[in-house]
Design an enzyme around this catalytic site. Structure first.
Site, short mmCIF file in Angstrom:
data_model
loop_
_atom_site.label_atom_id
_atom_site.label_comp_id
_atom_site.label_asym_id
_atom_site.label_seq_id
_atom_site.Cartn_x
_atom_site.Cartn_y
_atom_site.Cartn_z
N ASP A 1 -38.13 35.53 -14.28
CA ASP A 1 -37.88 35.07 -12.87
C ASP A 1 -39.22 35.02 -12.04
OD1 ASP A 1 -35.72 33.76 -11.29
OD2 ASP A 1 -36.16 35.61 -9.84
N GLU B 1 -45.36 45.07 -29.89
CA GLU B 1 -45.09 46.17 -30.67
C GLU B 1 -43.73 46.09 -31.65
OE1 GLU B 1 -44.47 49.03 -27.64
OE2 GLU B 1 -46.39 48.95 -26.78
C1 GLC Z 1 -35.48 32.06 -9.53
C2 GLC Z 1 -34.02 31.77 -9.82
C3 GLC Z 1 -33.03 31.48 -8.76
C4 GLC Z 1 -33.18 32.63 -7.88
C5 GLC Z 1 -34.83 32.92 -7.45
C6 GLC Z 1 -34.68 34.52 -6.80
O1 GLC Z 1 -35.97 30.81 -8.75
O2 GLC Z 1 -33.86 30.87 -10.74
O3 GLC Z 1 -32.04 31.18 -9.24
O4 GLC Z 1 -32.69 32.44 -6.48
O5 GLC Z 1 -35.55 33.01 -8.53
O6 GLC Z 1 -34.47 35.51 -7.72
#
Ligand code: GLC
Length: 532
Positions: free
Chosen positions: A199, A249
């Protein structure tokens, strides 16, 4: 031995809270997912990506994690996770876990410890605490969800949160933070995860001195014009080099996939250099409009940019953050794509017209070489839900902009499985955390299975052909075609997409699949055909 399966895989995004609810509380869960994995096997995908299911107060639907190494009780237990992996692997499906390293929840024990500790303490050093400028925050940065990116604590210091105030950013120059994430990677890899979707993979490192930054008016909140002091800083790449070594790993080709909203594919491709991640979402492709020249341009740029670093291109049209493509590609200019749509939005297209275009776009995407992402429900042709009542909305974007932006709830509504069941089979009790439109009976999986011309059968046919003909591992050769259309060959399959307003002749050969009817033996507008 390595087979680099990820180079051509079709990866299906499960948004756990909206997929299938076994407990009956109206929120989907891991047991629900496990019980329906055979449907995904039957659809013809290779990999399941699970959006976050770790312990979380759910302020941002799980993208606010308070324990990275446990399952939120809302979704089940670690045993449920183990059962899911076992069932998936038994069906020959791989599983990718969503990891959120840019920020934690404010309920994470480390952030609670930071709040209880002195300015300058080691506990504060894991996050981005700073002194303000008098009564003003340390700089002018704005949160992606709207409003300032800084919140003040009782002793006067401020902490940075690029997203909601409940999502404090980690300080990635801190060795303890880095070490802890390596532990988390190993935790899920040891339990059999085949990799991670990472993310905000472009956000972890911030420019020295945290300089002020004002985005241009038309900038996308997650990308923007370059250079941005909190996106795409060089230092992020060191983090992924470390992670690449950790994955190395382990047996069996484990992967890292970057969510890096950068403005060009050339920029995105930096995340998949040979010693970093394996894949990166192709947001340039997702953002491109239904336009023949534009599509051809972004496909060429993608193959060139990813190819230059030895990575496969990826392709994606929908996910849990954007308007579903079965609506988006036919939206009028009046509604900007980034802000979500709702009852007051203008230019909302006719559903059938928009779906036809969406399916034509899918039939282009699934013919391209590389790896493709599908978001749950798109195989049912689900449109964006527009008429969610204000008091049912949950996206922090809605709250942080005082309702100015609708946000992302419209693509997150629990999906329909059976037309005649409570909550359309999502939950036996009929509960659903966001209301499902009555019209969704017609989209239910059981209403489409075996029905010629349904979106579900289209996806199944395209995925079967893609596998049989090895299109994911193939190559692309452009063919001449009438103005306003797009045509290419991949292996022995010829694809023609009609992006123009008028019907055109079909290419010579046998029709293998078509995204819609072919009246009079011609290819109508907003339709794609595979011939071979
Ligand atoms: C990313 C995710 C989104 C979230 C953001 C903060 O963009 O896809 O859904 O709100 O990160 O974590």
């Amino acid at each position: 031995m390595t087979n680099e399966w990820w180079r051509s895989a079709v990866i299906y995004q499960v948004y756990p809270r909206s997929f299938a609810d076994a407990s009956g509380d109206g929120v989907g869960d891991l047991a629900g997912i496990t019980s329906r994995l055979d449907h995904l096997r039957d659809l013809g995908i290779d990999v399941v990506w699970l959006s976050p299911f770790m312990t979380s107060p759910q302020k941002d639907a799980g993208y606010d994690v308070s324990d990275y190494r446990d399952v939120d009780p809302l979704f089940g237990t670690l045993d449920d996770f183990d059962a899911l992996i076992a069932r998936a692997h038994g069906l020959d499906l791989r599983v990718i876990v969503d990891l959120v390293p840019n920020h934690s929840s404010d309920q994470h024990p480390w952030f609670q410890e930071a709040l209880a500790s002195e300015p300058g303490s080691a506990a504060r050093g894991r996050y981005m605490f700073r002194e303000g400028d008098g009564d003003q925050p340390p700089n002018n940065w704005q949160s992606v969800f709207g409003g300032p990116a800084w919140t003040r604590v009782a002793d006067g210091q401020w902490y940075l949160h690029l997203f909601d105030a409940s999502q404090p950013d980690f300080d990635w120059s801190n060795d303890e933070v880095r070490a802890d994430f390596r532990t988390t990677l190993r935790f899920w890899l040891d339990r059999g995860a085949d990799g991670f979707r990472v993310d905000v993979a472009h956000g972890l490192v911030k420019a020295d001195g945290l300089p002020d930054y004002t985005p241009p008016e038309d900038a996308d909140s997650m990308g923007g014009a370059e250079p941005v002091p909190y996106w795409g800083q060089d230092g992020v790449h060191d983090v992924y080099r470390e992670w690449h070594a950790v994955l190395g790993e382990y047996e069996g080709d484990r992967v890292l996939c970057a969510e890096a909203w950068m403005p060009t594919v050339g920029e995105i491709a930096k995340w998949v250099r040979p010693d970093e991640m394996h894949q990166a979402f192709n947001f340039s492709y997702l953002m491109s409009e239904w336009d023949a020249d534009g599509l051809r341009g972004v496909i060429d740029d993608s193959l060139a940019a990813f190819g230059a670093v030895g990575a496969p291109s990826t392709w994606v049209l929908s996910n849990h953050d954007v308007i579903r493509h079965a609506t988006r590609l036919a939206l009028g200019d009046e509604s900007p794509q980034g802000h979500g749509i709702g009852p007051t939005s203008l230019g909302i297209p006719d559903t059938a017209f928009a779906l036809r275009r969406g399916n034509a776009a899918t039939a282009v995407m699934l013919a391209l070489p590389g790896s493709a992402y599908i978001y749950q429900g798109e195989e049912l042709g689900l449109p964006e839900v527009i008429d969610i009542p204000d008091d049912a909305r949950q996206d922090p974007t809605w709250f942080r902009t005082n309702g100015e932006r609708y946000g992302r709830d419209g693509c997150r509504v629990p999906i329909p499985w059976s037309a005649a069941s409570p909550a359309f089979g999502f939950s036996e009790t009929g509960a659903s955390w966001l209301p499902q439109p009555d019209s969704w009976a017609a989209y239910a999986r059981d209403a489409q299975a075996g029905i010629d011309g349904s979106t579900l059968e289209l996806y199944r046919a395209l995925l079967r052909l893609r596998r049989e003909r090895g299109l994911g591992k193939g190559g692309l050769e452009w063919l001449e075609s009438p103005a306003g259309t797009l045509s290419f060959r991949n292996g022995d399959v010829t694809v023609l997409a009609n992006v123009s307003a008028d019907p055109v002749d079909l290419p010579a050969g046998r029709v293998l699949a078509a995204s819609g009817p072919l009246p009079d033996g011609r290819l109508p507008s907003d339709t794609t055909v595979w011939v071979g």
